[in-house]
Design a protein around this motif. Structure first.
Motif, PDB file in Angstrom:
ATOM      1  N   ASN A 119       0.932  -1.389   0.165  1.00  0.00           N
ATOM      2  CA  ASN A 119       0.070   0.022   0.218  1.00  0.00           C
ATOM      3  C   ASN A 119       0.971   1.155   0.162  1.00  0.00           C
ATOM      4  N   TRP A 120       1.183   1.586  -1.091  1.00  0.00           N
ATOM      5  CA  TRP A 120       2.219   2.669  -1.325  1.00  0.00           C
ATOM      6  C   TRP A 120       1.958   4.206  -0.560  1.00  0.00           C
ATOM      7  N   ALA A 121       0.581   4.394  -0.643  1.00  0.00           N
ATOM      8  CA  ALA A 121      -0.233   5.604  -0.183  1.00  0.00           C
ATOM      9  C   ALA A 121       0.115   5.356   1.395  1.00  0.00           C
ATOM     10  N   ALA A 122      -0.350   4.212   2.168  1.00  0.00           N
ATOM     11  CA  ALA A 122      -0.059   4.018   3.575  1.00  0.00           C
ATOM     12  C   ALA A 122       1.602   4.170   4.064  1.00  0.00           C
ATOM     13  N   TRP A 123       2.590   3.882   3.062  1.00  0.00           N
ATOM     14  CA  TRP A 123       3.769   3.773   3.277  1.00  0.00           C
ATOM     15  C   TRP A 123       4.412   5.338   3.306  1.00  0.00           C
ATOM     16  N   GLY A 286      -2.727   6.798  -6.014  1.00  0.00           N
ATOM     17  CA  GLY A 286      -4.224   6.489  -6.147  1.00  0.00           C
ATOM     18  C   GLY A 286      -4.477   5.594  -7.677  1.00  0.00           C
ATOM     19  N   HIS A 287      -3.241   5.675  -8.274  1.00  0.00           N
ATOM     20  CA  HIS A 287      -2.933   4.802  -9.684  1.00  0.00           C
ATOM     21  C   HIS A 287      -2.620   3.325  -9.185  1.00  0.00           C
ATOM     22  N   MET A 288      -2.187   3.031  -7.983  1.00  0.00           N
ATOM     23  CA  MET A 288      -1.584   1.752  -8.092  1.00  0.00           C
ATOM     24  C   MET A 288      -2.419   0.810  -7.353  1.00  0.00           C
ATOM     25  N   PRO A 289      -2.320  -0.523  -7.586  1.00  0.00           N
ATOM     26  CA  PRO A 289      -2.988  -1.338  -6.776  1.00  0.00           C
ATOM     27  C   PRO A 289      -2.761  -1.505  -5.255  1.00  0.00           C
ATOM     28  N   SER A 323     -11.236   7.051 -11.727  1.00  0.00           N
ATOM     29  CA  SER A 323     -11.775   7.740 -10.656  1.00  0.00           C
ATOM     30  C   SER A 323     -12.402   9.115 -10.955  1.00  0.00           C
ATOM     31  N   GLY A 324     -12.902   9.338 -12.155  1.00  0.00           N
ATOM     32  CA  GLY A 324     -13.190  10.583 -12.662  1.00  0.00           C
ATOM     33  C   GLY A 324     -11.950  11.849 -12.682  1.00  0.00           C
ATOM     34  N   PHE A 325     -10.738  11.276 -13.056  1.00  0.00           N
ATOM     35  CA  PHE A 325      -9.776  12.299 -12.775  1.00  0.00           C
ATOM     36  C   PHE A 325      -9.371  12.941 -11.834  1.00  0.00           C
ATOM     37  N   THR A 328      -5.521  12.359 -10.862  1.00  0.00           N
ATOM     38  CA  THR A 328      -4.819  13.348 -11.662  1.00  0.00           C
ATOM     39  C   THR A 328      -5.031  14.674 -11.336  1.00  0.00           C
ATOM     40  N   SER A 329      -5.903  15.202 -10.780  1.00  0.00           N
ATOM     41  CA  SER A 329      -6.095  16.698 -10.218  1.00  0.00           C
ATOM     42  C   SER A 329      -5.262  16.646  -8.777  1.00  0.00           C
ATOM     43  N   GLN A 330      -5.472  15.666  -7.931  1.00  0.00           N
ATOM     44  CA  GLN A 330      -4.771  15.698  -6.765  1.00  0.00           C
ATOM     45  C   GLN A 330      -3.247  15.744  -6.800  1.00  0.00           C
ATOM     46  N   VAL A 331      -2.818  14.982  -7.740  1.00  0.00           N
ATOM     47  CA  VAL A 331      -1.436  15.057  -7.948  1.00  0.00           C
ATOM     48  C   VAL A 331      -0.961  16.589  -8.568  1.00  0.00           C
ATOM     49  N   ARG A 332      -1.891  17.234  -9.409  1.00  0.00           N
ATOM     50  CA  ARG A 332      -1.430  18.538  -9.791  1.00  0.00           C
ATOM     51  C   ARG A 332      -1.383  19.420  -8.759  1.00  0.00           C
TER      52      ARG A 332
END
Length: 450
Positions: A119-123, A286-289, A323-325, A328-332
């Protein structure tokens, strides 16, 4: 009767101040009071305690989670068919249709364990939590430095107000004597009424200045009480003729370099920039499994069907597809915030460097001012003595003596303030460089008259 009462009260107050146990508080004692009672510092300490919990919270996303759930229900009812009482015939014989009970007892429970495997986000959240805790540590260190400078500034503000009041009262005494002398000389005809008017005007002015000085001293004491939480009483003043040490090192560049690298506000901004960088990676997750290990055990017991047990273990995964883009928006957004954090860091560095330069130049300028004002004080005293002598022999007029008095007391006020400002610039210089510690109060405290 009222004058006698006032005299008694003043005598009691003077006797109290003269008692051996009634010692003036010094800078370190006042700082210890502020350390225990200052509300701003206590708030920073609570923020530090809260920040230290962030690492534990961030680590929780990487550790297994276990949950248990269950139920215990009892159903009580009966079933009444539409053909109740009718005679029926089956293979076992003949009978009547009757109602029957539907009581049932269900007892079930299950225990589930889930362990994140990927879980890359948790890390990234865990790494950010360690940085947040480091920011809270740096913020608290800055708060401690701010407490030192706030206490010292309030302490020397009180001493400055006391010196101003003392000088004003001394000037009032001297002006009173000069007014009395002018009146006597006018009465005997050796001087004109102009001298009397000039002395009266000077006396009225210094009385107004005395009221202002008393009010200012009360305000400064109140400001110090806000920090210490209690009245501090008398404060130990600087000894006469003290020598203030020059900054070491004597060059400005090492102080500026230290401010740009060791200032706690700069450190906090550097950590915030690192958090912003990891925030980009966290949002890209958010794009990763995600992959989890799942295990569970369950038990269900019913009156109707008996007992059923089940154990399960396996791997669960989830792959985001669309996820409705939002990702991508959160990354920007995170990239823009990283750029903001980088600019904030640069602004903080420049401000720290500027504060170091201002404090360094202010301290060196203060040392030069102290030396010049010490010489000016000697000259002003000689000028006052000469004008008094000239006034007595008739070669000087009353206004010359009054001007000499004003010059002497103004010089003494400026000298005491220059000393306090120089000491404060030394503390601010260390604070800007990130090296200010409680031990730095000891050399200043040694300059006080205990």
């Amino acid at each position: 009767m009222q004058k006698s009462l006032i005299a008694v009260l003043l005598s009691s107050a003077l006797m109290t101040l003269a008692l051996p146990g009634a010692q003036a508080a010094d800078l370190i004692q006042v700082y210890q009071q502020a350390l225990a009672n200052d509300a701003t510092y206590a708030s920073a300490r609570s923020s530090l305690d809260a920040g230290r919990e962030r690492t534990t919270q961030g680590r929780a996303g990487l550790l297994p989670s276990v949950s248990a759930q269950g139920s215990n229900t009892r159903n009580n009812g009966d079933f009444r068919p539409f053909n109740e009482g009718q005679l029926i015939t089956d293979g076992s014989g003949i009978g009547f249709v009757t109602r029957r009970d539907t009581d049932n007892h269900v007892n079930s429970y299950s225990v589930t364990l889930s362990q994140p495997l990927f879980n890359w986000a948790a890390w990234q959240t865990y790494q950010q939590s360690k940085l947040v805790q480091a920011i809270s540590e740096a913020t608290f260190a800055q708060a401690r430095q701010d407490l030192i400078t706030r206490v010292a500034q309030a302490y020397f503000d009180v001493l400055t107000a006391q010196d101003n009041l003392t000088a004003t009262q001394a000037q009032k005494t001297a002006t009173t004597e000069q007014l009395a002398s002018a009146k006597r000389n006018f009465e005997v005809g050796t001087q004109t009424i102009t001298d009397t008017h000039e002395a009266q005007a000077a006396y009225d002015l210094v009385v107004a200045q005395e009221f202002a000085a008393i009010t200012d001293l009360d305000n400064k004491r109140t400001a110090l009480q806000v920090i210490t939480g209690k009245p501090t009483g008398e404060l130990a003043p600087l000894r006469a003729g003290v020598t203030i040490s020059a900054p070491e090192p004597a060059a400005i560049d090492p102080w500026v370099s230290s401010a740009e690298g060791q200032n706690f506000s700069v450190i906090a901004s550097q950590l915030q920039l690192e958090i912003s960088k990891r925030d980009i990676s966290r949002n890209r997750a958010g794009h990763m499994p995600t992959l989890n290990l799942a295990a569970s055990t369950s038990h269900q017991s019913t009156t109707a069907s008996g007992t059923q047990k089940n154990n399960a273990i396996g791997v669960t995964w989830s792959v985001p597809i669309f996820s409705g883009f939002a990702v991508t928006s959160q990354v920007r957004e995170a990239i823009a915030l990283e750029d903001k954090a980088r600019n904030d860091l640069e602004a903080t560095k420049r401000l720290a460097a500027q504060n170091a330069r201002v404090a360094f130049l202010g301290m060196n300028s203060g040392l030069a001012q102290v030396k010049a004002l010490e010489a000016a004080e000697v000259s002003s005293k000689s000028s006052l003595d000469s004008n008094k002598l000239g006034y007595q022999v008739g070669v000087r007029i009353n206004i010359d003596v009054l001007n000499a008095q004003r010059q002497l007391y103004a010089t003494q006020k400026d000298l005491s303030k220059a000393r306090y400002d120089t000491v404060m610039n030394g503390l601010r210089l260390r604070s800007a460089a990130g090296t200010l510690r409680e031990d730095d109060l000891a050399p200043i405290n040694a300059l006080l008259q205990h």
